[in-house]
Design an enzyme around this catalytic site. Structure first.
Site, PDB file in Angstrom:
ATOM      1  N   GLU A 242      42.194  11.896  57.076  1.00 16.69           N
ATOM      2  CA  GLU A 242      40.959  12.594  56.703  1.00 16.69           C
ATOM      3  C   GLU A 242      41.132  14.099  56.786  1.00 16.69           C
ATOM      4  O   GLU A 242      40.765  14.839  55.859  1.00 16.69           O
ATOM      5  CB  GLU A 242      39.807  12.150  57.605  1.00 16.69           C
ATOM      6  CG  GLU A 242      38.485  12.857  57.295  1.00 16.69           C
ATOM      7  CD  GLU A 242      37.314  12.267  58.044  1.00 16.69           C
ATOM      8  OE1 GLU A 242      36.985  11.098  57.778  1.00 16.69           O
ATOM      9  OE2 GLU A 242      36.735  12.967  58.894  1.00 16.69           O
ATOM     10  N   ARG A 268      36.383  45.047  38.275  1.00 18.57           N
ATOM     11  CA  ARG A 268      35.129  45.672  38.719  1.00 18.57           C
ATOM     12  C   ARG A 268      35.382  47.137  39.079  1.00 18.57           C
ATOM     13  O   ARG A 268      36.171  47.435  39.991  1.00 18.57           O
ATOM     14  CB  ARG A 268      34.580  44.922  39.937  1.00 18.57           C
ATOM     15  CG  ARG A 268      33.318  45.514  40.549  1.00 18.57           C
ATOM     16  CD  ARG A 268      32.104  45.329  39.665  1.00 18.57           C
ATOM     17  NE  ARG A 268      30.880  45.626  40.382  1.00 18.57           N
ATOM     18  CZ  ARG A 268      29.678  45.657  39.819  1.00 18.57           C
ATOM     19  NH1 ARG A 268      29.552  45.392  38.510  1.00 18.57           N
ATOM     20  NH2 ARG A 268      28.613  45.921  40.535  1.00 18.57           N
ATOM     21  N   GLN A 279      41.014  50.305  50.024  1.00 19.38           N
ATOM     22  CA  GLN A 279      41.684  49.536  51.064  1.00 19.38           C
ATOM     23  C   GLN A 279      40.772  48.494  51.706  1.00 19.38           C
ATOM     24  O   GLN A 279      41.226  47.394  52.070  1.00 19.38           O
ATOM     25  CB  GLN A 279      42.233  50.497  52.131  1.00 19.38           C
ATOM     26  CG  GLN A 279      43.274  49.883  53.046  1.00 19.38           C
ATOM     27  CD  GLN A 279      43.870  50.914  53.975  1.00 19.38           C
ATOM     28  OE1 GLN A 279      43.223  51.341  54.942  1.00 19.38           O
ATOM     29  NE2 GLN A 279      45.101  51.329  53.690  1.00 19.38           N
TER      30      GLN A 279
END
Length: 382
Positions: A242, A268, A279
């Site tokens: 799992e 962007r 940064q």
């Protein structure tokens, strides 16, 4: 790291061809919070559910690392995290324990159904009063002739509202401690069995969960998975699968997120230059990449050790902790990098963040994993 061969890469490419259709309308489906039966049909057709099962039952005969590799690809290409979680739950909940511990009769009867994906599968361990404290479960199974009679309830059962086949863990020897629990295969239409309504939740909304109830639910003794009293051995095996399978899907989601953020940071423009040139943004993406590769190494290294039959108690706890917390950090960073757009449902990132929170809770919370690591180091109460 594992070097994937041409056959494994071809399997991955074949699965990738399904992901566009599987991802369609994922934001709207999450908002609706209903299981996407039409998408489940595509999952069944893709062959994903057949990966780790023997060919004689209709499976593809792939080992654990290869299964994870394909699940990672699924997570990278399919934007519906809930659908991925339901698929992983289906594979590990019934098929994995039956293939490992089931009788010849159970394998012949149920593994072809698991491979086909109909009925959907689930398993039930957690209880309303005990949560992760499985040793103190209250659901009981009492032997009566050729049957066991189950009484009690389970909660937070993923796939529960839509599943037709369950592995249910119940106490058969109340004084037996970890050796007092037994795993049973229970079909949905068994008299005395009932499922509650879906429980609304924060994330992974297309993977429904609910409570299960057992009121003198009579199950044939032949439906015991493994042996009476061997439930925790079964559950331990299932939990390894799992964690590794569900977080392999998360790994793919993290990889997709890194790619998405890199593209966004390049395109962007703010204050005269792409935001990736700042940064504060580039370091967030660098940390996302570090988290991705760290989680990847822990997941696949641990999977290799599992296939070798090695003791992985510490490894599993660290793997689960690293993968879940790095996935959450990655999802939060992606929202912040996208700013206002990340906060809007349209981009799907806030949905990813809600889903990632679940990973620090299910399969043993982060706190439990740290307790386990400390205990295995010889720390804790004396």
């Amino acid at each position: 790291m594992i070097e994937w061969n041409s056959e494994q890469r071809e399997l991955l490419a074949g699965l990738a061809s399904w992901c566009e259709a599987l991802s369609a309308d994922h934001v709207e489906r999450d908002a609706g919070g209903e299981f996407p039966h039409d998408k489940w049909k595509l999952v069944r057709e893709s062959g994903l559910l057949r990966l780790p099962f023997d060919e004689q039952w209709g499976g593809l005969g792939q080992d654990l690392p290869t299964t994870m590799y394909l699940l990672e690809g699924f997570g990278r290409g399919c934007r519906d995290g809930g659908l991925g979680f339901s698929a992983s739950t289906h594979i590990v909940s019934v098929g994995v324990p039956v293939q490992r511990f089931g009788s010849a009769e159970l394998k012949q009867r149920y593994l072809p159904l698991v491979c086909d994906g109909e009925p959907i599968c689930a398993h039930a361990m957690t209880e309303p009063d005990n949560g992760s404290d499985a040793l103190h479960m209250r659901t009981t199974a009492t032997r009566d002739g050729d049957d066991y009679v189950l009484n009690g309830s389970k909660t937070f059962v993923s796939n529960g509202p839509v599943a037709g086949l369950f592995v249910v863990y119940a106490k058969t020897h109340p004084a037996g401690g970890p050796f007092g629990t037994t795993a049973f295969l229970v079909e949905r239409d068994t008299p005395g069995f009932s499922a509650g309504k879906p429980i609304p939740k924060m994330g992974l909304r297309t993977s429904p969960l609910c409570e299960l109830y057992f009121d003198d639910c009579r199950v044939p003794a032949s439906n015991v998975v493994g042996r009476p009293g061997g439930g925790f051995r079964v559950f331990d095996h299932v939990m390894k699968w799992e964690v590794l399978c569900s977080f392999a899907i998360s790994l793919g989601e993290m990889a997709h997120r890194v790619d998405q953020c890199v593209r966004y940071a390049r395109d962007r423009v703010q204050f005269g230059r792409p935001i990736g040139g700042y940064q504060a943004v580039s370091h967030k993406i660098a940390d996302m990449k570090i988290g991705l590769e760290t989680a990847r190494k822990w997941l696949y290294d641990t999977a290799v050790r599992v296939t070798r039959g090695e003791d992985v108690a510490v490894d599993m706890a660290i793997t689960k902790l690293v993968a879940s917390e790095q996935n959450l950090a990655s999802a939060l960073a992606a929202v912040q990098i996208h700013g206002g757009n990340g906060y809007m449902a349209e981009y799907g990132l806030e949905k990813d963040l809600r889903g990632a929170v679940a990973g620090t809770i299910y399969s043993g919370t982060s706190e439990i994993q740290r307790n386990r690591i400390a205990a295995l180091l010889g720390l804790g109460e004396r």
